[in-house]
Design a protein around this motif. Structure first.
Motif, short mmCIF file in Angstrom:
data_model
loop_
_atom_site.label_atom_id
_atom_site.label_comp_id
_atom_site.label_asym_id
_atom_site.label_seq_id
_atom_site.Cartn_x
_atom_site.Cartn_y
_atom_site.Cartn_z
N LEU A 47 2.48 1.46 -3.65
CA LEU A 47 1.61 1.60 -4.82
C LEU A 47 0.53 2.66 -4.70
O LEU A 47 -0.09 3.01 -5.70
CB LEU A 47 0.95 0.24 -5.12
N ALA A 48 0.28 3.17 -3.50
CA ALA A 48 -0.81 4.13 -3.32
C ALA A 48 -0.44 5.48 -3.93
O ALA A 48 0.71 5.92 -3.89
CB ALA A 48 -1.12 4.30 -1.84
N LYS A 49 -1.45 6.13 -4.49
CA LYS A 49 -1.26 7.44 -5.07
C LYS A 49 -1.24 8.48 -3.95
O LYS A 49 -2.13 8.51 -3.11
CB LYS A 49 -2.40 7.75 -6.04
N SER A 50 -0.24 9.31 -3.94
CA SER A 50 -0.11 10.34 -2.91
C SER A 50 -0.68 11.65 -3.43
O SER A 50 -0.37 12.07 -4.55
CB SER A 50 1.35 10.52 -2.52
N ASN A 51 -1.51 12.29 -2.63
CA ASN A 51 -2.10 13.56 -2.99
C ASN A 51 -1.97 14.51 -1.81
O ASN A 51 -2.93 14.78 -1.10
CB ASN A 51 -3.57 13.36 -3.37
N ASN A 99 0.83 -1.20 0.00
CA ASN A 99 0.00 0.00 0.00
C ASN A 99 0.87 1.25 0.00
O ASN A 99 0.59 2.21 -0.71
CB ASN A 99 -0.93 -0.01 1.22
N TRP A 100 1.91 1.25 0.77
CA TRP A 100 2.80 2.41 0.84
C TRP A 100 3.51 2.64 -0.49
O TRP A 100 3.70 3.78 -0.92
CB TRP A 100 3.81 2.20 1.97
#
Length: 129
Positions: A23-27, A20-21
């Motif tokens: 591959l997750a998209k950061s916004n 998750n850390w």
């Protein structure tokens, strides 16, 4: 076997958190990073309006859903109950059927929909039972 799962569970949890850390998209946003305080202007309305009829259907669903858990003891011991248990079960089911017919006659289950007022089946509950 228990010790195997004691070691496996933290490993699987760590792998999933790591994925998750990665591959997750950061916004990032300054408002998101700051603390929540009263008077904070949100991006969108967090509460969606819904009809009270859905709550009514959920409340009316409970007795009929609990019927299944009430029938389960009879089903598991049907050979031992005999005719007396069968009569009690039939009385219980008839009470539920009568309650359902009463709900239909009182139009409790009729939900007004604003998007299909012109449909021909709007008089579904208007017939006599």
């Amino acid at each position: 076997m228990f010790t195997f799962y004691m070691y496996l569970a933290p490993i699987v949890a760590g792998v999933l958190i790591g994925l998750n850390w990665l591959l997750a998209k950061s916004n990032p946003n300054i408002d998101k990073a700051g603390p929540f305080e009263c008077g904070f202007t949100s991006y969108q309305q967090s509460r969606a309006a819904f009809s009270v009829a859905f709550i009514l259907v959920a409340i009316l669903f409970l007795p009929f859903d609990l019927e299944i858990s009430s029938i389960l003891p009879y089903v598991t011991s049907a050979y031992n109950n005999g005719l007396y248990g069968l009569i009690i079960l039939i009385i219980f089911l008839m009470m539920l059927v009568i309650a359902f017919i009463l709900e239909i006659q009182l139009r409790v289950l009729k939900i007004e929909r604003s998007y299909d007022k012109d449909r021909s089946d709007s008089n579904y509950y208007d017939h006599e039972i």
